[in-house]
Design a protein around this motif. Structure first.
Motif, PDB file in Angstrom:
ATOM      1  N   ASN A  34       0.824  -1.213   0.000  1.00  0.00           N
ATOM      2  CA  ASN A  34       0.000   0.000   0.000  1.00  0.00           C
ATOM      3  C   ASN A  34       0.853   1.255   0.000  1.00  0.00           C
ATOM      4  OD1 ASN A  34      -2.659  -0.986  -0.106  1.00  0.00           O
ATOM      5  ND2 ASN A  34      -2.674  -1.436   2.081  1.00  0.00           N
ATOM      6  N   ALA A  38       0.979   4.138  -2.733  1.00  0.00           N
ATOM      7  CA  ALA A  38       0.670   5.514  -2.340  1.00  0.00           C
ATOM      8  C   ALA A  38       1.772   6.496  -2.717  1.00  0.00           C
ATOM      9  CB  ALA A  38       0.420   5.578  -0.835  1.00  0.00           C
ATOM     10  N   SER A 229       2.438   3.388   9.455  1.00  0.00           N
ATOM     11  CA  SER A 229       1.005   3.187   9.621  1.00  0.00           C
ATOM     12  C   SER A 229       0.603   2.001   8.771  1.00  0.00           C
ATOM     13  CB  SER A 229       0.207   4.418   9.191  1.00  0.00           C
ATOM     14  OG  SER A 229      -1.183   4.155   9.308  1.00  0.00           O
ATOM     15  N   HIS A 231      -2.548   1.768   7.885  1.00  0.00           N
ATOM     16  CA  HIS A 231      -3.795   2.242   7.296  1.00  0.00           C
ATOM     17  C   HIS A 231      -3.498   3.115   6.080  1.00  0.00           C
ATOM     18  CE1 HIS A 231      -5.776   0.682  10.838  1.00  0.00           C
ATOM     19  NE2 HIS A 231      -4.978   1.404  11.607  1.00  0.00           N
ATOM     20  N   ARG A 232      -4.092   2.766   4.942  1.00  0.00           N
ATOM     21  CA  ARG A 232      -3.806   3.460   3.684  1.00  0.00           C
ATOM     22  C   ARG A 232      -4.117   4.956   3.782  1.00  0.00           C
ATOM     23  NH1 ARG A 232      -3.105   1.979  -1.862  1.00  0.00           N
ATOM     24  NH2 ARG A 232      -2.905   3.940  -3.002  1.00  0.00           N
ATOM     25  N   ASN A 233      -5.215   5.312   4.437  1.00  0.00           N
ATOM     26  CA  ASN A 233      -5.572   6.730   4.516  1.00  0.00           C
ATOM     27  C   ASN A 233      -4.536   7.525   5.303  1.00  0.00           C
ATOM     28  OD1 ASN A 233      -6.454   5.434   6.916  1.00  0.00           O
ATOM     29  ND2 ASN A 233      -7.883   7.097   7.347  1.00  0.00           N
ATOM     30  N   ARG A 234      -3.973   6.916   6.355  1.00  0.00           N
ATOM     31  CA  ARG A 234      -2.940   7.595   7.128  1.00  0.00           C
ATOM     32  C   ARG A 234      -1.638   7.704   6.325  1.00  0.00           C
ATOM     33  NH1 ARG A 234      -2.841   8.205  12.640  1.00  0.00           N
ATOM     34  NH2 ARG A 234      -0.837   9.194  12.192  1.00  0.00           N
ATOM     35  N   GLU A 236      -1.417   8.050   3.122  1.00  0.00           N
ATOM     36  CA  GLU A 236      -1.618   9.136   2.170  1.00  0.00           C
ATOM     37  C   GLU A 236      -1.592  10.486   2.873  1.00  0.00           C
ATOM     38  OE1 GLU A 236      -5.265   8.003   0.317  1.00  0.00           O
ATOM     39  OE2 GLU A 236      -4.317   6.505  -0.985  1.00  0.00           O
ATOM     40  N   GLU A 237      -2.160  10.536   4.061  1.00  0.00           N
ATOM     41  CA  GLU A 237      -2.151  11.773   4.850  1.00  0.00           C
ATOM     42  C   GLU A 237      -0.719  12.178   5.192  1.00  0.00           C
ATOM     43  OE1 GLU A 237      -3.358  12.400   9.368  1.00  0.00           O
ATOM     44  OE2 GLU A 237      -5.136  12.169   8.095  1.00  0.00           O
ATOM     45  N   ASP A 240       1.071  13.892   2.418  1.00  0.00           N
ATOM     46  CA  ASP A 240       0.520  15.179   1.992  1.00  0.00           C
ATOM     47  C   ASP A 240       1.095  16.328   2.822  1.00  0.00           C
ATOM     48  OD1 ASP A 240      -1.050  17.038   0.680  1.00  0.00           O
ATOM     49  OD2 ASP A 240      -2.826  16.655   1.913  1.00  0.00           O
TER      50      ASP A 240
END
Length: 285
Positions: A34, A38, A229, A231-234, A236-237, A240
């Motif tokens: 992941n 990402a 992390s 978690h994929r959303n973290r 990516e966060e 950013d």
């Protein structure tokens, strides 16, 4: 991706992905896959993490060209002498299923440091490793290694977070042209770091979150950072963080948060050293 140039001329991404404490091999493989999808290109593992094979599988599955990935692993204390280090390097290469490592670090400043560094230097000269460095070394230990070795460390991976800013240690390494890399940049969430009001007040100005402000603060200090992390959303966060810059006042405000003590353990306390590294050091006898 923003990069830094190491003292031997090679470049590495300034923001990467770490896999410390990701002990479930399937979870580790998925997390690295992941992360690569990402956009991460710096992957940091270690023999002691016992997940090198999972990292290697993820890299193969990702389809990302190996030359575009900056892969780091580390030598554990139980292999910190010349002969064992030579074998440990080959073992890591085999587990990671790669012909070379971009960076290989001595994980702790214990054991036969000189012998292990000689083995690492030989692997570097042979092309098995593109760069060699250290982890958790204090300034005097780094200086001793510099003065007694032909190959200079390119990097020192140390604990750096808002709670433990390591101002003097960071300055020493940077003055020596040794890149600093931060482990545990979020101090594993201690002291409510993700909801801290001072950091949150800065984050609000930029439409960001506490974690992103912390990463940006480290990047602006010239430090390489490897948040973790699963978690994929973290993931990516955490990536950013290149579309804003903290002001000088914000950097000064972050400096006020320093608790000036490790959030984990004192690497120089004899009792701690015996408790944590004693059994590993015994294997060298």
């Amino acid at each position: 991706m923003q990069t830094v140039k190491l003292n031997n001329g090679i470049e590495m991404p300034q923001l990467g992905f770490g896999v410390f404490q990701v002990t479930d091999l399937k979870e580790c493989e998925d997390a690295v896959l992941n992360a690569l999808q990402a956009g991460y290109r710096l992957i940091d593992t270690a023999a002691a993490y016992q997940n090198e094979e999972a990292v290697g599988r993820a890299i193969k599955k990702s389809g990302v060209d190996r030359k575009d990935i900056f892969l780091t692993s580390k030598l554990w204390v139980s292999d910190a002498n010349y002969d064992r280090a030579k074998k440990a390097i080959d073992t890591s290469l085999e587990k990671l299923d790669t012909d070379y490592l971009d960076l290989y670090l001595m994980h702790q400043p214990y054991g036969d440091v000189a012998g292990a560094w000689r083995a690492m230097s030989e692997a570097y000269k042979a092309g098995k490793i593109r760069a060699i460095g250290v982890s958790n070394f204090y300034a005097d230990q780094v200086k001793n290694l510099e003065l007694s070795s032909e190959v200079k460390p390119v990097l020192n991976q140390i604990e750096v977070s808002p709670w433990y800013q390591q101002i003097d240690e960071v300055k020493f390494n940077q003055d020596e042209d040794i890149q600093v890399e931060a482990w545990a940049p979020f101090a594993e969430g201690k002291h409510d770091i993700f909801t801290n009001e001072t950091i949150a007040s800065i984050a609000k100005k930029y439409g960001k979150k506490n974690g992103q402000v912390i990463l940006r603060w480290l990047l602006q200090r010239g430090i390489v950072v490897i948040p973790k992390s699963v978690h994929r959303n973290r993931m990516e966060e955490n990536m950013d963080v290149f579309d804003f810059e903290l002001s000088d006042d914000d950097m000064k405000t972050m400096a006020t948060l320093d608790k000036k003590e490790s959030q984990f353990f004192d690497h120089r306390d004899p009792t701690t050293i015996e408790q944590i590294f004693g059994s590993s050091l015994a294997q060298l006898k």
